[in-house]
Design an enzyme around this catalytic site. Structure first.
Site, PDB file in Angstrom:
ATOM      1  N   ASP A 190      38.678  43.321  42.664  1.00 14.73           N
ATOM      2  CA  ASP A 190      39.545  42.158  42.566  1.00 14.73           C
ATOM      3  C   ASP A 190      39.099  41.183  43.649  1.00 14.73           C
ATOM      4  O   ASP A 190      38.475  41.562  44.649  1.00 14.73           O
ATOM      5  CB  ASP A 190      41.014  42.544  42.736  1.00 14.73           C
ATOM      6  N   GLU A 248      57.023  32.477  38.112  1.00 15.49           N
ATOM      7  CA  GLU A 248      56.610  33.878  38.160  1.00 15.49           C
ATOM      8  C   GLU A 248      55.107  33.933  37.918  1.00 15.49           C
ATOM      9  O   GLU A 248      54.601  33.317  36.987  1.00 15.49           O
ATOM     10  CB  GLU A 248      57.365  34.709  37.126  1.00 15.49           C
TER      11      GLU A 248
END
Length: 875
Positions: free
Chosen positions: A271, A618
């Site tokens: 990542d 979100e």
């Protein structure tokens, strides 16, 4: 003949012979008749150490002497080609899961892969190089388990259940990659290995210690299915640490489990900035130097480093240093490089375009009418009818429809995160206007998501001088991420708005500054917001009143008092890091309230209130200054207060109200469930979402989406967010009363079930059972039913029940069909706290129905009696 002439003739002859010999005998890495493995090994053998170090970065550098083009590995395809301009935008991943339709999922992913191929052809430079979001290595799907609805990135997943997630993930990967491993259409990358689901603010330093039961029974099954069934080409490891070790260096997963036990042959990418987290003191601080970080990660099995320029781990010299310091051998580096080049050769990225099995794909094969039609079909199948007291489908043609709410005319609410750009987005308002062309359809925002409603600041409010004799603003355009230094261009414009990269909508990193004067028409408090992809600042009379440079939401914290008719100096600075087209300054005026919304409601035959969230509230690791939100996650599952207050006022009009929720996570709409006649969960439904919602309201199809997660009554029903123990979470372990359970979804027709038939009711441990049931559409409307199989076992470690099979079936009114499932030993087993998968003697309760075995759900039950015990492989 002179010696010189003889020498010239001989030289000419040699040259004549040399050319065809060279042309017929290319280097091994250029020879398409050799295997990708052989070609990869050959090109790696020709690279210098410094060149090798530059190839393990996500932005792999070109090597001109080998005709090796640059390649950017970073490409996103969660629910369509993302961040590469116009594309077909399908429902967000959680909405795809709500279809419970694996064949549809595979078709969707196949279309996405086609659009990746088309984009790649269109973007390739003459030497074959591509930039970010232009390649064929797709960093999707996200098969992390949505264990807690507060997680902002849960929208990217397929919900809370490991079985549903596994089936959806396998289908999506097969669609992206195609049926031929030798020639994958794209290379999917499953993420994030493996125990990763928030909180976002803590992901760079959290150290998670999952139980063996939860590892095997919840967090790892979808990865196992992706690797062993779908043969996924890539894996992305996570930010967090596991049992004291950063995930990208955790050998029990990266090497022992994934590669040795499961036989994974593909590549592993970190990542982005996860390797830097190894040594940064603000993160894991697992090692002391960036060189050690590289060595630990690559020894564990990482092959590719996604990172940012600010981190030393992204400097190829760091890898060179790690080898020279003896921390990492060049042979270990070569193993990673061979894996990376092997998939590039199989994808055809290092050969001429327009050849191979996908030669028929054209650069224009994206965002086509056919693809948008599939997006509409998918959006329709993703919609979940949460509640219906008979209002829907709406009878007849309403004369007046009031479409109200922050998501009613919002493109942001269609697309979610990790999204592309729909060229013809259909909002809820637009969809209703198209479906009811003879009705008077009125849109009034009524409220913002978390604050008063915003509107675009009109051109007439801006001036270049204090006397306001000359309209417009001064615009300065900067090439860097901050408005510093000398602008590359200065001009005069009518408004603080911009279309980045228009008409191509190509992503860029830049910044701008507008300056001039603003003259309001009302006296009172104003709030300002700039609708860009990145940060912004607003100054009034040189006072900073909105500092949102590193914050995703919302407007200025407090209202700024302004007087009508008076001019004020204004300066807006904005950054851009994405590709969304239309950005502009908005304000909330003192008179902003719900008066117009209430007037429209009073005059309407039907009120459609489009509420919920957006990916700016979100999402992934962001700062949000609004009640109920933190770091991209949520602290409350309730509707934001401004929306809740308005919907209560709309209900008080006694007019019929349909609540349309647009969000990526569970919503605790308890008041609405008690008071409103109809509630639709639309998720972030994609570019065609407005059409789908309008058609559902009109009854053009019978809804059949099912919830891929539990909708709780309150976040108070949940364990602490940072607790990764599954006890008390999801339908499998939650013992309370849900607002809407996992698997829930209503229809416009009714279904009945016959008796459950078992080919054997008593089995020895390890024997499979086949169950079947007749399902009948007992209503008067054609529709789909999602037939769900749940298994329940007794025991301290057993879940309350677990999904072990499902099938979405289309039935005409009155039609009956037999649906069958195989229940193997694994489906009958449980995983104990020691991580052992065991099959024990005793009864096994079965339920096959349109949802979980609840009083109002149609279905059939049965029991299998197991004799003996057996220990099974964990996966």
């Amino acid at each position: 003949m002179t010696p010189i002439r003889t020498l010239m003739m001989a030289s000419t002859l040699l040259m004549t012979l040399a050319v065809p010999v060279y042309a017929q005998t290319p280097a091994a890495y250029q020879n398409q008749t050799l295997t990708p493995q052989a070609r990869a090994e050959d090109i790696v053998s020709r690279l210098t150490l410094e060149e090798k170090a530059a190839q393990i970065q996500n932005n792999a550098a070109a090597v001109p002497r080998l005709d090796l083009p640059a390649y950017e590995w970073w490409n996103e395809g969660l629910h369509g080609v993302a961040r590469a301009g116009d594309a077909t935008v399908f429902p967000q991943a959680v909405g795809l899961a709500a279809t419970w339709d694996t064949p549809l999922m595979q078709r969707v992913a196949d279309v996405i892969a086609t659009e990746f191929r088309a984009k790649n052809l269109g973007f390739r430079t003459a030497d074959g190089s591509t930039k970010r979001y232009q390649g064929l290595t797709v960093w999707s799907p996200n098969v992390n388990i949505f264990r807690d609805p507060r997680w902002g990135r849960g929208q990217e997943t397929y919900g809370e259940d490991p079985y549903l997630t596994s089936r959806m993930g396998v289908a999506f990967i097969k669609g992206l990659q195609g049926p031929d491993p030798a020639h994958p259409k794209t290379a999917a990358t499953v993420k994030h290995l493996a125990v990763h689901s928030g909180p976002e603010a803590d992901r760079h330093f959290d150290d998670i210690h999952p139980s063996k039961r939860d590892e095997i029974d919840t967090y790892l099954p979808a990865f196992h299915a992706a690797i062993t069934e779908a043969r996924v080409e890539g894996i992305m490891c996570a930010y967090n640490a596991l049992n004291g070790v950063p995930a990208c260096g955790y050998t029990p997963y990266m090497r022992d489990l994934v590669k040795t036990e499961w036989g994974f042959k593909g590549h592993i990418v970190s990542d982005c900035a996860a390797i830097a987290d190894f040594y940064l003191p603000t993160s894991h601080a697992y090692v002391k130097t960036p060189e050690e970080a590289i060595a630990v990660a690559w020894k564990a099995g990482t092959d590719l480093n996604c990172d940012f320029a600010a981190n030393k781990t992204f400097d190829p010299q760091t890898t060179v240093n790690a080898v020279k310091q003896g921390l990492l051998s060049e042979a270990e580096l070569d193993q990673a490089l061979v894996r990376l080049f092997e998939i590039r050769y199989r994808l055809g990225l290092l050969d001429k375009p327009y050849t191979g099995p996908f030669a028929g794909i054209k650069p224009t094969d994206y965002d086509t009418p056919e693809h948008r039609a599939l997006a509409l079909d998918t959006a329709e199948k993703s919609l979940v009818l949460l509640k219906n007291d008979g209002l829907l489908p709406f009878k007849g043609d309403p004369r007046r429809i009031a479409v109200i709410g922050p998501n009613a005319n919002s493109v942001e609410a269609l697309v979610g995160n990790y999204n592309g750009t729909p060229s013809k987005p259909v909002t809820i308002y637009a969809g209703l206007k198209a479906r009811y062309p003879n009705a008077e359809v009125t849109f009034v925002e009524g409220t913002g998501w978390v604050a008063p409603p915003l509107e675009n600041v009109p051109d007439t409010a801006f001036c270049q001088d204090a006397a306001c004799t000359t309209p417009g603003l001064k615009l300065e355009d900067f090439s860097g991420p901050k408005p510093e230094g000398t602008p590359v261009a200065t001009t005069t414009v009518s408004n603080a708005q911009f279309r980045w990269g228009w008409p191509d909508r190509v992503a860029r990193e830049a910044s701008v500054r507008w300056s001039g004067y603003v003259r309001p028409t009302e006296t009172g408090g104003y709030r300002f917001r700039y609708t860009g992809d990145a940060g912004y600042r607003v100054y009034i009379d040189d006072k900073l009143i909105a500092d949102v440079w590193d914050i995703a939401w919302p407007t200025s914290d407090t209202a700024v008092p302004l007087e009508a008719g008076k001019t004020y100096k204004i300066r807006i600075e904005a950054a851009q890091k994405g590709e969304r087209g239309d950005h502009r300054l908005q304000w909330s005026q003192p008179s902003a309230n719900d008066t117009k919304a209430m007037a429209a409601a009073q005059d309407a035959d039907l009120i459609v209130f489009a509420a919920g969230l957006t990916a700016r509230l979100e999402g992934e690791e962001m700062k949000v200054l609004a009640p109920g939100f933190a770091g991209g996650d949520r602290t409350s599952l309730d509707l934001p207060e401004p929306q809740q207050k308005l919907i209560e006022r709309l209900h008080a009009t006694s007019k019929p109200v349909v609540l349309v929720l647009m969000n990526g996570s569970a919503m605790s709409v308890n008041w609405a469930d008690k008071n409103l006649p109809a509630i639709i969960e639309a998720w972030y439904p994609g570019g065609e979402g407005g059409h789908a919602v309008a058609k559902l309201i009109a009854g053009d199809f019978s809804p059949a989406g099912r919830l891929p997660m539990t909708f709780y009554k309150s976040a108070d029903q949940l364990p602490p967010f940072k607790d990764y123990n599954m006890d008390g979470r999801t339908y499998r372990y939650f013992k309370g009363e849900a607002l809407y359970p996992f698997g829930h979804g209503l229809s416009y027709t009714t279904f009945s079930y016959g008796k459950l038939k078992l080919d054997r009711a008593k089995v020895k441990a390890g024997q499979p059972v086949r169950v079947s049931v007749e399902v009948t559409n007992a209503g008067k409307v054609d529709g789909d039913e999602v037939v769900q199989l749940y298994v329940s076992r007794t025991g301290a470690d057993a879940p309350i029940r677990a999904l072990k099979g499902f099938e979405r079936v289309s039935l005409k009114a009155g039609e009956t069909r037999t649906v069958s499932f195989n229940i193997d030993a694994k489906a009958m087993s449980i995983v104990n706290q020691a991580g052992e998968r065991v099959l024990v003697a005793g009864p096994l309760d079965l339920w096959v129905g349109g949802g979980q075995p609840l009083p109002d759900v149609a279905g059939a039950k049965g029991t299998i009696t197991v004799s003996g015990t057996k220990t099974l492989p964990a996966f």
